[in-house]
Scaffold this active site. Sequence first.
Site, PDB file in Angstrom:
ATOM      1  CE  LYS A  91      -1.632   2.814   2.816  1.00  0.00           C
ATOM      2  NZ  LYS A  91      -1.683   4.168   1.947  1.00  0.00           N
ATOM      3  CD  GLU A 127      14.216   0.966   8.836  1.00  0.00           C
ATOM      4  OE1 GLU A 127      14.459   2.154   9.642  1.00  0.00           O
ATOM      5  OE2 GLU A 127      14.647  -0.113   8.835  1.00  0.00           O
ATOM      6  CB  CYS A 147      14.044   8.518   6.992  1.00  0.00           C
ATOM      7  SG  CYS A 147      14.996   7.792   5.991  1.00  0.00           S
ATOM      8  CD  GLU A 206      11.217  13.554  10.637  1.00  0.00           C
ATOM      9  OE1 GLU A 206      10.227  12.890  10.932  1.00  0.00           O
ATOM     10  OE2 GLU A 206      11.935  12.649   9.929  1.00  0.00           O
TER      11      GLU A 206
HETATM   12  P1  NAD Z   1       2.737   8.711   7.649  1.00  0.00           P
HETATM   13  O1  NAD Z   1       2.958   7.758   8.576  1.00  0.00           O
HETATM   14  O2  NAD Z   1       1.765   9.765   7.695  1.00  0.00           O
HETATM   15  O3  NAD Z   1       2.301   7.525   6.583  1.00  0.00           O
HETATM   16  C1  NAD Z   1       3.104   6.616   6.151  1.00  0.00           C
HETATM   17  C2  NAD Z   1       2.005   5.450   5.257  1.00  0.00           C
HETATM   18  O4  NAD Z   1       1.222   4.997   6.612  1.00  0.00           O
HETATM   19  C3  NAD Z   1       1.121   5.939   4.303  1.00  0.00           C
HETATM   20  O5  NAD Z   1       1.043   5.028   3.432  1.00  0.00           O
HETATM   21  C4  NAD Z   1      -0.277   6.288   4.960  1.00  0.00           C
HETATM   22  O6  NAD Z   1      -1.327   6.105   4.156  1.00  0.00           O
HETATM   23  C5  NAD Z   1      -0.174   4.985   5.959  1.00  0.00           C
HETATM   24  N1  NAD Z   1      -1.193   5.140   7.137  1.00  0.00           N
HETATM   25  C6  NAD Z   1      -1.617   6.163   7.714  1.00  0.00           C
HETATM   26  N2  NAD Z   1      -2.221   5.866   8.741  1.00  0.00           N
HETATM   27  C7  NAD Z   1      -2.280   4.715   8.968  1.00  0.00           C
HETATM   28  C8  NAD Z   1      -2.932   3.737  10.008  1.00  0.00           C
HETATM   29  N3  NAD Z   1      -3.562   4.152  10.936  1.00  0.00           N
HETATM   30  N4  NAD Z   1      -2.489   2.418   9.853  1.00  0.00           N
HETATM   31  C9  NAD Z   1      -1.731   2.123   8.879  1.00  0.00           C
HETATM   32  N5  NAD Z   1      -1.404   2.719   7.887  1.00  0.00           N
HETATM   33  C10 NAD Z   1      -1.409   4.167   7.869  1.00  0.00           C
HETATM   34  O7  NAD Z   1       4.028   9.203   6.940  1.00  0.00           O
HETATM   35  P2  NAD Z   1       4.609   9.916   5.917  1.00  0.00           P
HETATM   36  O8  NAD Z   1       4.157  11.450   6.451  1.00  0.00           O
HETATM   37  O9  NAD Z   1       4.222   9.545   4.443  1.00  0.00           O
HETATM   38  O10 NAD Z   1       6.099   9.855   5.876  1.00  0.00           O
HETATM   39  C11 NAD Z   1       7.029  10.799   6.485  1.00  0.00           C
HETATM   40  C12 NAD Z   1       7.642  10.109   7.786  1.00  0.00           C
HETATM   41  O11 NAD Z   1       8.207   8.842   7.379  1.00  0.00           O
HETATM   42  C13 NAD Z   1       8.810  10.909   8.304  1.00  0.00           C
HETATM   43  O12 NAD Z   1       8.662  10.945   9.593  1.00  0.00           O
HETATM   44  C14 NAD Z   1       9.869  10.266   7.941  1.00  0.00           C
HETATM   45  O13 NAD Z   1      11.162  10.296   8.700  1.00  0.00           O
HETATM   46  C15 NAD Z   1       9.603   8.887   7.991  1.00  0.00           C
HETATM   47  N6  NAD Z   1      10.530   8.145   7.115  1.00  0.00           N
HETATM   48  C16 NAD Z   1      11.381   7.184   7.776  1.00  0.00           C
HETATM   49  C17 NAD Z   1      12.316   6.520   7.002  1.00  0.00           C
HETATM   50  C18 NAD Z   1      13.068   5.303   7.426  1.00  0.00           C
HETATM   51  O14 NAD Z   1      13.714   4.644   7.020  1.00  0.00           O
HETATM   52  N7  NAD Z   1      13.089   5.586   8.870  1.00  0.00           N
HETATM   53  C19 NAD Z   1      12.353   6.695   5.693  1.00  0.00           C
HETATM   54  C20 NAD Z   1      11.529   7.539   4.996  1.00  0.00           C
HETATM   55  C21 NAD Z   1      10.347   8.060   5.871  1.00  0.00           C
END
Ligand code: NAD
Length: 473
Positions: free
Chosen positions: A173, A246, A280, A377
Amino acid sequence: MKQFNMFIDGQSINMSSKLDIINPATGQAFAQCPNGTPANVDNAVSSARRAFKLWGQTSSEERKQKIHQLADTIEANMPELMTLITQETGKPINGLSGVGSGMEVGGAIAWTRSTAELDIPIDVIQDNEDARIEVHRKPLGVVASITPWNWPLMIAIWHVIPALKAGNTVVIKPSELTPLATIRFVELANEILPHGVLNIVTGGSAVGTALCAHSGVDKIVFTGSTATGKKVMQMASATLKRLTLELGGNDAGIVLADVDIRSTAKKLFDACFHNNGQTCAALKRLYVHESIFDDVCDEMARLAREVNVGNGEQEDTELGPIQNAQQLNIVMDLAADAKLNGGHFLTGGRKIIGAGYFFEPTIVTGLTDGSRLVDEEPFGPILPIIKYTDIEEVIARANRNQSGLGGSVWSKDIAKATHIASRLECGSVWVNTHGALQPNAPFGGIKQSGFGIEFGLQGLAEFTSIQTIKINK
Ligand code: NAD
């Protein structure tokens, strides 16, 4: 408007309910994909379970061949994938120091090929007159992959390829904000893989929660925010799904007094501002020794003023827009808070007037730990530079944060810098560089940046369970 479909059991699935996909450089919708439902998730998981019966039995060599074919097809479709990534994320085609959609697709190919070659051999830990004991690694079954919007194709590859190589089947997804390159990759992959081995359901959090709650899913690999990661962990507990999380990072960099200021400032600037800070493991808190503080700040501010911000489809653009309006609001809110609390803006601080979600590359001094811009962040083109005097004190300050993804130390004295780096509380540390990921080096967070490892053999092992076989003699 261009239409994209989901793929379940090798079939292209359309829906009447659609999601608009917005180009952040214009603020306008340019494509649509289905707004999937829990019923689609159910079908996709059933299809992946059926496919697992055969795929889980294929040899590692067969899977290696198929995965190299996936790399071939990504390579053959590179220009189209790059354009989709630039349109959906805003990331420039070339980007600051070559960090753009070309690098994203190139990285996807490199990670796919490197992971194809990985193999975990059977470990014979005893073989004597009493018994032979073998430790085998077996696939888990169905893996659910949930990805964020910042590096959509690269992170999809980081999830999907090791899962497939280990013999699992997958339902992915993608973020509802950036699903297109991932959809296209899954479509291409379905010309190579047996039906049901790789499925995609597009949609928002309802699709994510349906996947996390589904009893037919054996493991979730999630990359995204710490807040959502906590919800995923809670939902996974119902059926004790395996997890790789992650999550967010707030990486600190510590600059010692002996660096060459001009060359180091350029590397620091790239580490902070590539992809507009939306990585990230970007450098997000910069601690600089007081003796060189003003000079480093001047140089960083010069680079921020000179960097070329614009539509990523233009070849000379270095930084594009912030990916979405909500993230732009978070960055504007942090800038406003910094202003209220004594932040001194060397550059930027404002939204760029006009269409799209552009924000000025922003450098702020005068803040310290305890202010929101340092502690949280920002995930955008805004960097606090913080003065320090004593090395012990700055190590403690760098570690006084809930995240533990990456960190770096910058110095001509490699032994000293390496020792300081080893004392930082984070999963990866770098000396004289930052966020330099590669396919054979394990990567993962500690503290509230999550758990589980990606890349290399350790990353592959995360998609397996151990079976110990003892043969009594
Ligand atoms: P997010 O948590 O808002 O969304 C991530 C995914 O989760 C999306 O596909 C979203 O639709 C889904 N999602 C949302 N609510 C959900 C729920 N209740 N249950 C299951 N899935 C759900 O994150 P974002 O804003 O898309 O990404 C940014 C964040 O990701 C930043 O904090 C960044 O640091 C982190 N990130 C971490 C890494 C790493 O390797 N550690 C890499 C890239 C990004």
